[in-house]
Design a protein around this motif. Structure first.
Motif, PDB file in Angstrom:
ATOM      1  N   ILE A 100       0.837  -1.208   0.000  1.00 43.51           N
ATOM      2  CA  ILE A 100       0.000   0.000   0.000  1.00 43.51           C
ATOM      3  C   ILE A 100       0.870   1.254   0.000  1.00 43.51           C
ATOM      4  CG2 ILE A 100      -1.653   1.316   1.372  1.00 43.51           C
ATOM      5  CD1 ILE A 100      -2.868  -1.357   2.240  1.00 43.51           C
ATOM      6  N   LEU A 101       1.930   1.233   0.803  1.00 43.33           N
ATOM      7  CA  LEU A 101       2.874   2.358   0.792  1.00 43.33           C
ATOM      8  C   LEU A 101       3.451   2.554  -0.601  1.00 43.33           C
ATOM      9  CD1 LEU A 101       3.937   4.288   3.029  1.00 43.33           C
ATOM     10  CD2 LEU A 101       2.921   2.267   4.059  1.00 43.33           C
ATOM     11  N   GLY A 102       3.841   1.452  -1.225  1.00 44.64           N
ATOM     12  CA  GLY A 102       4.428   1.529  -2.565  1.00 44.64           C
ATOM     13  C   GLY A 102       3.476   2.122  -3.582  1.00 44.64           C
ATOM     14  N   ILE A 103       2.202   1.772  -3.468  1.00 45.53           N
ATOM     15  CA  ILE A 103       1.211   2.330  -4.394  1.00 45.53           C
ATOM     16  C   ILE A 103       0.999   3.813  -4.108  1.00 45.53           C
ATOM     17  CG2 ILE A 103      -1.197   2.231  -5.142  1.00 45.53           C
ATOM     18  CD1 ILE A 103      -1.149  -0.770  -4.562  1.00 45.53           C
ATOM     19  N   ALA A 104       0.905   4.156  -2.821  1.00 41.37           N
ATOM     20  CA  ALA A 104       0.670   5.552  -2.446  1.00 41.37           C
ATOM     21  C   ALA A 104       1.827   6.441  -2.894  1.00 41.37           C
ATOM     22  CB  ALA A 104       0.464   5.667  -0.939  1.00 41.37           C
ATOM     23  N   MET A 105       3.041   5.915  -2.837  1.00 36.70           N
ATOM     24  CA  MET A 105       4.204   6.700  -3.236  1.00 36.70           C
ATOM     25  C   MET A 105       4.439   6.613  -4.732  1.00 36.70           C
ATOM     26  SD  MET A 105       6.919   6.197  -0.143  1.00 36.70           S
ATOM     27  CE  MET A 105       6.501   6.640   1.545  1.00 36.70           C
ATOM     28  N   GLU A 106       3.516   5.936  -5.416  1.00 35.92           N
ATOM     29  CA  GLU A 106       3.529   5.869  -6.877  1.00 35.92           C
ATOM     30  C   GLU A 106       4.772   5.181  -7.425  1.00 35.92           C
ATOM     31  OE1 GLU A 106       2.653   9.736  -8.403  1.00 35.92           O
ATOM     32  OE2 GLU A 106       0.568   9.622  -7.741  1.00 35.92           O
ATOM     33  N   GLN A 107       5.331   4.280  -6.640  1.00 35.69           N
ATOM     34  CA  GLN A 107       6.379   3.409  -7.164  1.00 35.69           C
ATOM     35  C   GLN A 107       5.731   2.231  -7.882  1.00 35.69           C
ATOM     36  OE1 GLN A 107       9.164   2.473  -4.105  1.00 35.69           O
ATOM     37  NE2 GLN A 107       9.490   4.603  -3.528  1.00 35.69           N
ATOM     38  N   TYR A 108       4.479   1.986  -7.551  1.00 35.98           N
ATOM     39  CA  TYR A 108       3.666   1.025  -8.302  1.00 35.98           C
ATOM     40  C   TYR A 108       2.423   1.750  -8.797  1.00 35.98           C
ATOM     41  CZ  TYR A 108       6.394  -3.047  -6.991  1.00 35.98           C
ATOM     42  OH  TYR A 108       7.403  -3.966  -6.859  1.00 35.98           O
ATOM     43  N   LYS A 109       2.151   1.598 -10.095  1.00 37.11           N
ATOM     44  CA  LYS A 109       1.016   2.296 -10.684  1.00 37.11           C
ATOM     45  C   LYS A 109       0.028   1.301 -11.274  1.00 37.11           C
ATOM     46  CE  LYS A 109       3.989   6.230 -11.773  1.00 37.11           C
ATOM     47  NZ  LYS A 109       4.595   7.087 -12.808  1.00 37.11           N
ATOM     48  N   GLU A 110      -1.152   1.779 -11.547  1.00 39.31           N
ATOM     49  CA  GLU A 110      -2.218   0.967 -12.155  1.00 39.31           C
ATOM     50  C   GLU A 110      -1.671   0.157 -13.336  1.00 39.31           C
ATOM     51  OE1 GLU A 110      -5.481   1.556 -10.987  1.00 39.31           O
ATOM     52  OE2 GLU A 110      -6.557   0.209 -12.335  1.00 39.31           O
ATOM     53  N   GLY A 111      -1.844  -1.163 -13.259  1.00 35.81           N
ATOM     54  CA  GLY A 111      -1.409  -2.027 -14.347  1.00 35.81           C
ATOM     55  C   GLY A 111      -0.074  -2.699 -14.115  1.00 35.81           C
ATOM     56  N   ASP A 112       0.719  -2.177 -13.186  1.00 35.30           N
ATOM     57  CA  ASP A 112       1.999  -2.819 -12.863  1.00 35.30           C
ATOM     58  C   ASP A 112       1.750  -4.179 -12.207  1.00 35.30           C
ATOM     59  OD1 ASP A 112       3.221  -0.630 -13.833  1.00 35.30           O
ATOM     60  OD2 ASP A 112       3.907   0.169 -11.909  1.00 35.30           O
ATOM     61  N   THR A 113       2.698  -5.080 -12.423  1.00 34.83           N
ATOM     62  CA  THR A 113       2.573  -6.396 -11.807  1.00 34.83           C
ATOM     63  C   THR A 113       3.536  -6.525 -10.634  1.00 34.83           C
ATOM     64  OG1 THR A 113       4.246  -7.390 -13.240  1.00 34.83           O
ATOM     65  CG2 THR A 113       1.974  -7.423 -14.018  1.00 34.83           C
ATOM     66  N   LEU A 114       3.050  -7.176  -9.590  1.00 36.41           N
ATOM     67  CA  LEU A 114       3.903  -7.485  -8.442  1.00 36.41           C
ATOM     68  C   LEU A 114       4.600  -8.815  -8.693  1.00 36.41           C
ATOM     69  CD1 LEU A 114       1.535  -6.544  -5.491  1.00 36.41           C
ATOM     70  CD2 LEU A 114       3.520  -5.283  -6.297  1.00 36.41           C
ATOM     71  N   PRO A 115       5.694  -9.085  -7.994  1.00 36.56           N
ATOM     72  CA  PRO A 115       6.333 -10.406  -8.087  1.00 36.56           C
ATOM     73  C   PRO A 115       5.324 -11.506  -7.759  1.00 36.56           C
ATOM     74  CG  PRO A 115       7.729  -8.887  -6.862  1.00 36.56           C
ATOM     75  CD  PRO A 115       6.439  -8.179  -7.111  1.00 36.56           C
ATOM     76  N   SER A 116       5.469 -12.655  -8.384  1.00 36.65           N
ATOM     77  CA  SER A 116       4.553 -13.764  -8.113  1.00 36.65           C
ATOM     78  C   SER A 116       4.679 -14.208  -6.659  1.00 36.65           C
ATOM     79  CB  SER A 116       4.877 -14.937  -9.026  1.00 36.65           C
ATOM     80  OG  SER A 116       6.043 -15.603  -8.590  1.00 36.65           O
ATOM     81  N   VAL A 117       3.688 -14.931  -6.187  1.00 33.46           N
ATOM     82  CA  VAL A 117       3.713 -15.353  -4.789  1.00 33.46           C
ATOM     83  C   VAL A 117       4.977 -16.152  -4.473  1.00 33.46           C
ATOM     84  CG1 VAL A 117       1.231 -15.301  -4.382  1.00 33.46           C
ATOM     85  CG2 VAL A 117       2.278 -17.313  -5.418  1.00 33.46           C
ATOM     86  N   ARG A 118       5.413 -16.961  -5.446  1.00 31.69           N
ATOM     87  CA  ARG A 118       6.608 -17.768  -5.182  1.00 31.69           C
ATOM     88  C   ARG A 118       7.864 -16.911  -5.216  1.00 31.69           C
ATOM     89  NH1 ARG A 118       3.912 -23.025  -6.679  1.00 31.69           N
ATOM     90  NH2 ARG A 118       2.130 -22.171  -7.759  1.00 31.69           N
ATOM     91  N   GLN A 119       7.943 -16.019  -6.206  1.00 30.89           N
ATOM     92  CA  GLN A 119       9.103 -15.125  -6.264  1.00 30.89           C
ATOM     93  C   GLN A 119       9.196 -14.269  -5.009  1.00 30.89           C
ATOM     94  OE1 GLN A 119       8.521 -12.907  -9.865  1.00 30.89           O
ATOM     95  NE2 GLN A 119       9.579 -14.391 -11.170  1.00 30.89           N
ATOM     96  N   MET A 120       8.076 -13.633  -4.662  1.00 28.61           N
ATOM     97  CA  MET A 120       8.065 -12.766  -3.487  1.00 28.61           C
ATOM     98  C   MET A 120       8.428 -13.542  -2.229  1.00 28.61           C
ATOM     99  SD  MET A 120       7.453  -9.733  -2.167  1.00 28.61           S
ATOM    100  CE  MET A 120       6.300  -8.680  -3.044  1.00 28.61           C
ATOM    101  N   ALA A 121       7.902 -14.766  -2.133  1.00 34.11           N
ATOM    102  CA  ALA A 121       8.174 -15.585  -0.948  1.00 34.11           C
ATOM    103  C   ALA A 121       9.663 -15.852  -0.794  1.00 34.11           C
ATOM    104  CB  ALA A 121       7.403 -16.898  -1.044  1.00 34.11           C
ATOM    105  N   GLU A 122      10.283 -16.224  -1.907  1.00 35.51           N
ATOM    106  CA  GLU A 122      11.705 -16.511  -1.836  1.00 35.51           C
ATOM    107  C   GLU A 122      12.516 -15.242  -1.606  1.00 35.51           C
ATOM    108  OE1 GLU A 122      14.936 -19.291  -4.263  1.00 35.51           O
ATOM    109  OE2 GLU A 122      13.231 -18.414  -5.305  1.00 35.51           O
ATOM    110  N   MET A 123      12.065 -14.165  -2.234  1.00 28.37           N
ATOM    111  CA  MET A 123      12.783 -12.896  -2.138  1.00 28.37           C
ATOM    112  C   MET A 123      12.877 -12.394  -0.699  1.00 28.37           C
ATOM    113  SD  MET A 123      11.759  -9.417  -4.196  1.00 28.37           S
ATOM    114  CE  MET A 123      11.275 -10.467  -5.591  1.00 28.37           C
TER     115      MET A 123
END
Lengths: 125, 125
Positions: free
Chosen positions: B22-45
DNA sequence: CAATTGTGATAGTTCCATTATAACAGAGGT
DNA sequence: ACCTCTGTTATAATGGAACTATCACAATTG
């Protein structure tokens, strides 16, 4: 003041009680030196266990809202650690305002809501 | 954006992750249409289990921050339910401001802090 | 077909919240 | 002294949440 527990809420009973006590102090229905119902009285009054009330009182004591006087019970006694309070406020607000921004709630709307809520608490602040 | 979990924090992992997104979206580092890392990627990351990430994504989806597109993964998609957001804001603020009042934090100090935080989010709001 | 996506089922562990019962020291009233 | 009420502690039991682990499946893309 009327203390009530929402047994359907996801919020923990001790947390609900803590918040209601803080609300009561902020609205000046409880003032410095006033005593709260004893843990046993409060427990029977709102229909939860004595230890759950005791947990709430312990937290309120640790966070500087109450002190405990044997025989008198829980006494409202405000210990103001403003610096710590400001730090916690900033942390809470950073997430809260991020959500607001995502939901298109403007800065002015937040300011207006704060004035509205703050008017319910003591007069001049 | 750099996602990190504080394993010493009392806050649940899935909750920390939700707030950071939510912070990332509010600070506009993530915008409408951007994709987040997959659950597996994020988990490992970030070093937690896949299902914990999935829980966070599910909550963000339910609260209107993401949508899930099979194969693409989690896509930022803002569903603005302003009325509901305002109601939740009022509930959160009522307790938060009660604490402020007990700790002698003035209305003006709250307003100033809000301006300061809001400046970190998108420009004109 | 192969690889990756989200998602579901199941199971195990750990910890928190809540209740229950019992007991204790301290203080006030009689 | 005796009784009663205070907060507090110890112990145990239960239910549920959080987290992890493993396996599996339908859907989609190359």
């Amino acid at each position: 003041m009327w203390f009530t527990i929402d047994f359907e809420s996801e919020e923990a009973y001790y947390s609900q009680l803590c918040n209601q006590v803080i609300l009561g102090i902020a609205m000046e229905q409880y003032k410095e030196g006033d005593t709260l119902p004893s843990v046993r009285q409060m427990a029977e009054m709102i229909g939860i266990n004595m230890h759950t009330v005791n947990k709430a009182y312990s937290i309120l004591k640790q966070e500087g809202y109450l002190k405990v006087d044997n025989r008198r019970g829980a006494v409202v006694s405000l210990d103001v650690d403003k610096l710590r309070a400001m730090q916690e406020l900033q942390k809470s607000l950073s997430v809260l305002l991020a959500k607001c921004h995502c939901k298109n709630i403007t800065r002015d709307e937040v300011h207006a809501l704060i004035d509205e809520i703050y008017d319910n608490y003591g007069g001049e602040d």
